[in-house]
Design an enzyme around this catalytic site. Structure first.
Site, PDB file in Angstrom:
ATOM      1  N   CYS A 346     -29.511  -7.696  31.613  1.00 38.21           N
ATOM      2  CA  CYS A 346     -29.786  -8.929  30.862  1.00 38.21           C
ATOM      3  C   CYS A 346     -28.495  -9.731  30.693  1.00 38.21           C
ATOM      4  O   CYS A 346     -27.733  -9.490  29.762  1.00 38.21           O
ATOM      5  CB  CYS A 346     -30.381  -8.581  29.493  1.00 38.21           C
ATOM      6  N   CYS A 349     -27.880 -11.383  27.361  1.00 39.82           N
ATOM      7  CA  CYS A 349     -27.516 -10.494  26.248  1.00 39.82           C
ATOM      8  C   CYS A 349     -26.079 -10.012  26.396  1.00 39.82           C
ATOM      9  O   CYS A 349     -25.281 -10.099  25.468  1.00 39.82           O
ATOM     10  CB  CYS A 349     -28.403  -9.260  26.232  1.00 39.82           C
ATOM     11  N   ASP A 350     -25.775  -9.446  27.553  1.00 41.73           N
ATOM     12  CA  ASP A 350     -24.539  -8.683  27.695  1.00 41.73           C
ATOM     13  C   ASP A 350     -23.399  -9.479  28.319  1.00 41.73           C
ATOM     14  O   ASP A 350     -22.257  -9.014  28.310  1.00 41.73           O
ATOM     15  CB  ASP A 350     -24.813  -7.415  28.523  1.00 41.73           C
TER      16      ASP A 350
END
Ligand code: FAD
Length: 527
Positions: A346, A349-350
């Site tokens: 992701c 997200c990361d």
């Protein structure tokens, strides 16, 4: 002003819900983040008479601030860094809930949380751009507020880079309990409670086992399952929806610009709206449960049995399978070993955790190229590896990618291994399919973007699957088994999209209704 007009307005409308005075105590240092916390707390101070702010905190971890109920200091949460971005909602909820505003979570679940014993000191590392983080932060905040045995500190990884490195946080959210790694990735309140309270699983099984048969049982709580549930309830059918995670892929989706009713929304927001709408209908929602097996009704009109991994079983006159799809893995040595330790799925997200670092994106379709463009704005360098001879993304995305100076594109590249130093990823190797040569790219993070796999393994041998393991359906959403229908990304539907899945869910449910009114119920058998 750190809070823009929109955020200030949102706070003005929510803060009157505080019923008990609260105190915000900051423990600061000389960092720019401390200056931002000072500004944020100052602005909150003037927005509500029930908020008192102090800057003389003695917490070891700085910069941070603790929100405490004045009449009950156990009701508290701590934020490290500035919880804006995706964490703004967590901040607002923390202010309200510490201030005595009740949570809307299920009453049984709240009682269960109040009954948790032992000492649980949680720390959650989040990033401000992570959509999966607020659920975890908010769930642990709530627990910390209502149970004095539970403490929670939510930390912006971007403001605690040294700690992120020292504690080897490679993905967000990462949760520690009493100093030990406890969990990673999106976790709902139910899931977290189940992880902490070992007795909760037995209670859930007992509750499910006591349920009477349903007219229709929907397996999967994404757009397809939600749509089917609303249609079923409006037809007056006795309906249940079983989902491992309500919202499905929406929970991993950043911006959505092709939902016809609105120019822009975000996946988790849409997921929450779908869940609210389903809850407002007469639908039994069973989450945090994985379906394991279907035993179709032995006779037309009989009951199908759905067995869950927990051991519980449910029965229904008809089924709709809407279990969607998941990220495809590369399947090379080192991938599983270094998952969340440098191998990520992701980018939204990361990505921020790889600020200034070297990364690769695997996959040259739309999602891979979008991820590479996104990452290029954050990280030092991106190598995009595509197995085919050319990129498969839309021309406009390819043009944008090629215009970026810190991106290298390699086509005809077959990733062969993820390498690491036992703790985290250090490199990947690939074989050039053009000249059969082997190459190594030294890097810190690998974002895998090579498509989706249908969540249908558990159905093996029940309903007919295509060569790609998608459930074969006809135009009515009917599968090869009478009374069992399917909808959405887990089926042979050619397009995997939100509105397509929603439409398919309603089609399947209207077909179920048609099936039920034409099929006399076999009342002589239970299965
Ligand atoms: P899913 O959303 O996958 O939901 C599946 C449900 O089944 C979940 O609740 C899951 O927990 C549950 N489940 C799975 N297995 C089991 C089991 N064994 N037991 C119990 N429950 C189970 N589409 C768009 O239209 N626009 C976009 O902008 C867009 N962006 C996207 C971005 C990303 C990063 C991704 C991953 C997808 C995107 N999509 C987009 C695609 C869209 O999200 C999907 O087409 C849609 O979510 C499919 O809905 P679904 O209900 O079929 O399945």
């Amino acid at each position: 002003m750190i809070l823009d007009a929109l955020l200030t307005e949102a706070l003005r409308s929510h803060l009157p819900k505080i019923v008990e005075p609260i105190e915000l105590v900051a423990s600061l240092d000389n960092s720019p983040t401390s200056a931002k916390i000072t500004e944020l707390l100052g602005e909150l101070d003037v927005l509500s008479a029930d908020i008192n702010v102090r800057f003389d905190g003695s917490a070891e971890r700085r910069p941070s601030f603790r929100i405490t109920r004045v009449t009950d200091p156990h009701a508290s949460v701590t934020f490290g860094g500035v919880p804006l971005g995706h964490e703004f909602t967590s901040l607002v909820l923390a202010l309200l809930q510490v201030g005595g505003h009740p949570s809307t979570a299920d009453a049984d679940l709240l009682d269960q949380i109040r009954g948790i014993e032992g000492t649980h000191r949680f720390e959650t590392f989040f990033s401000l751009s992570c959509q999966n983080c607020p659920d975890v932060v908010q769930a642990l905040n709530l627990m910390s507020i209502i149970n004095p045995n539970i403490e929670h500190v939510a930390l912006d990884g971007g403001a605690f880079q040294d700690e992120v490195a020292a504690r080897e946080v490679m993905a967000v959210p990462t949760v520690f309990r009493n100093g030990e790694k406890f969990g990673q990735g999106r976790m709902t309140l139910e899931e977290l409670v189940a992880m902490i309270d070992s007795r909760s699983s037995d209670r859930a099984v007992e509750k499910i086992a006591a349920m009477d048969p349903f007219d229709v049982l929907i397996v999967g709580g994404g757009p397809a399952g939600s749509s089917a549930a609303v249609y079923a309830a409006r037809k007056g059918l006795r309906t249940a929806i079983v989902a491992e995670r309500f919202g499905g892929q929406l929970l991993d989706t950043m911006g959505i610009e092709n939902l016809i009713s609105t120019p822009y929304t975000e996946g988790p927001k849409l997921a929450a709206e779908l869940e609210d709408n389903v809850r407002n209908h007469q639908v039994e929602i069973i989450t945090a449960q994985r379906a394991e097996r279907i035993d179709p009704a032995p006779r037309i009109g009989g009951l199908h049995t759905l067995t869950l991994e927990s051991g519980a079983a449910l029965q229904a006159r008809s089924l709709i399978i809407s279990t969607g799809a998941r990220w495809r893995r590369m399947g090379v040595p080192g991938e599983a070993e270094y998952a969340n330790r440098g191998v990520a799925y992701c980018p939204h997200c990361d990505g921020p955790l790889y600020k200034g670092k070297r990364t690769a994106v695997i996959g040259g379709g739309n999602s891979g190229v979008e991820a590479a463009i996104d990452l290029a704005g954050i990280v030092k360098h991106v190598t995009l590896l595509e197995f085919g001879d050319e990129l498969r993304a839309d021309e406009v995305l390819q043009n944008k990618l090629r215009s970026l100076s810190n991106v290298t594109i390699v086509t005809s590249a077959m990733t062969t291994e993820v390498l690491g130093d036992d703790k985290k990823v250090t490199a990947l190797t690939y074989r050039s399919r053009a000249d059969e040569t082997d190459h190594q790219v030294d890097l810190d993070g690998i974002f895998v973007q090579i498509g989706l796999l249908p969540n249908t393994e558990w159905l093996d041998g029940t309903v007919q699957l295509s060569e790609h393991n998608e459930i074969m359906i006809d135009g009515h959403g009917a599968t090869s088994v009478p009374g069992v229908f399917a909808a959405g990304d887990c089926t042979t539907v050619p397009f995997k999209q939100i509105v397509v899945s929603m439409g398919a869910g309603s089609t399947a449910m209207l077909s179920v209704f048609d099936h039920l009114i034409r099929t006399p119920q076999d009342t002589n058998v239970s299965a």
